[in-house]
Scaffold this active site. Structure first.
Site, PDB file in Angstrom:
ATOM      1  N   GLY A  46     -19.448   7.793 -12.891  1.00  0.00           N
ATOM      2  CA  GLY A  46     -20.694   8.140 -12.221  1.00  0.00           C
ATOM      3  C   GLY A  46     -21.748   7.075 -12.489  1.00  0.00           C
ATOM      4  N   GLN A  51     -30.036   3.597 -13.264  1.00  0.00           N
ATOM      5  CA  GLN A  51     -29.307   2.675 -14.142  1.00  0.00           C
ATOM      6  C   GLN A  51     -29.238   1.258 -13.589  1.00  0.00           C
ATOM      7  OE1 GLN A  51     -25.930   5.682 -14.419  1.00  0.00           O
ATOM      8  NE2 GLN A  51     -25.711   4.587 -16.345  1.00  0.00           N
ATOM      9  N   CYS A  91     -21.556   6.652 -21.355  1.00  0.00           N
ATOM     10  CA  CYS A  91     -22.465   6.256 -20.282  1.00  0.00           C
ATOM     11  C   CYS A  91     -22.404   4.742 -20.132  1.00  0.00           C
ATOM     12  CB  CYS A  91     -23.882   6.693 -20.652  1.00  0.00           C
ATOM     13  SG  CYS A  91     -25.128   6.206 -19.444  1.00  0.00           S
ATOM     14  N   LEU A  92     -22.389   4.261 -18.893  1.00  0.00           N
ATOM     15  CA  LEU A  92     -22.345   2.810 -18.671  1.00  0.00           C
ATOM     16  C   LEU A  92     -23.587   2.125 -19.233  1.00  0.00           C
ATOM     17  CD1 LEU A  92     -20.869   2.676 -15.045  1.00  0.00           C
ATOM     18  CD2 LEU A  92     -19.679   2.269 -17.216  1.00  0.00           C
ATOM     19  N   HIS A 137     -30.222  11.251 -15.541  1.00  0.00           N
ATOM     20  CA  HIS A 137     -30.689   9.856 -15.385  1.00  0.00           C
ATOM     21  C   HIS A 137     -31.858   9.783 -14.416  1.00  0.00           C
ATOM     22  CE1 HIS A 137     -28.003   7.324 -17.687  1.00  0.00           C
ATOM     23  NE2 HIS A 137     -26.915   7.848 -17.143  1.00  0.00           N
TER      24      HIS A 137
HETATM   25 NI    NI Z   1     -24.905   7.682 -17.751  1.00  0.00          NI
END
Ligand code: NI
Length: 167
Positions: A46, A51, A91-92, A137
């Protein structure tokens, strides 16, 4: 399509609250396509526009094993949540960190698709977790914010040090 740079925690831009998309035009469609490509390239399930430093309410998700079920949510809004589940999240924007987070087991989400059509989806399990994580986010929250203060400061210190080494 293009790969977009992903902000890393504790970048303060991850705290910005995204604004709703008022019109789904080519800019938004390109953003969603680029976010999908960026998510697949980073092996994520996701990605929220926050982000990639675009503060609009756009999320992409693919929790399929074959990585061929891209879902795009514009202006996603949880309309109901029930049950409780607790699983390891990553999380990225928080590379290399995984920890347990409590989330609702089932959610209902209203959103617009890329053709501006209103949609509703009932989700459970991993997809439900992912939807909650990505909407967080858009509201300026990362999963680290849901951990204890002690864990938060450890993670912040570790990632700040890593950023210095790689800069
Ligand atoms: Ni994330």
């Amino acid at each position: 399509m293009a790969l977009l740079p992903i902000l890393r925690f504790p970048d303060p831009r991850l705290k910005k609250i995204a604004i709703p998309v008022s019109r789904i035009d080519d800019t938004i469609r390109k953003l969603a396509a680029d976010m999908g490509e960026t998510m697949y390239e980073a092996s994520g399930i996701g990605l929220a526009a926050t982000q990639v430093d675009v503060h609009r309410r756009v999320v992409v998700i693919d929790v399929s094993e074959e990585r061929n079920e891209l879902r795009v949510f514009i202006n996603p809004r949880l309309t109901c949540c029930e049950g409780l589940q607790s699983g390891e999240e990553g999380c990225l924007s928080v590379p290399g960190i995984y920890d347990k987070v409590e989330r609702a087991e089932r959610v209902a989400v209203d959103y617009l698709d890329l053709d501006s059509q209103p949609q509703s989806l009932l989700a459970e399990g991993l997809l439900a977790v992912c939807i909650q994580h990505e909407i967080d986010h858009l509201d300026g929250k990362v999963f680290v914010d849901r951990l204890s203060q002690l864990k938060q400061s450890r993670i912040r210190a570790k990632l700040t040090k890593q950023a210095k080494v790689t800069a």
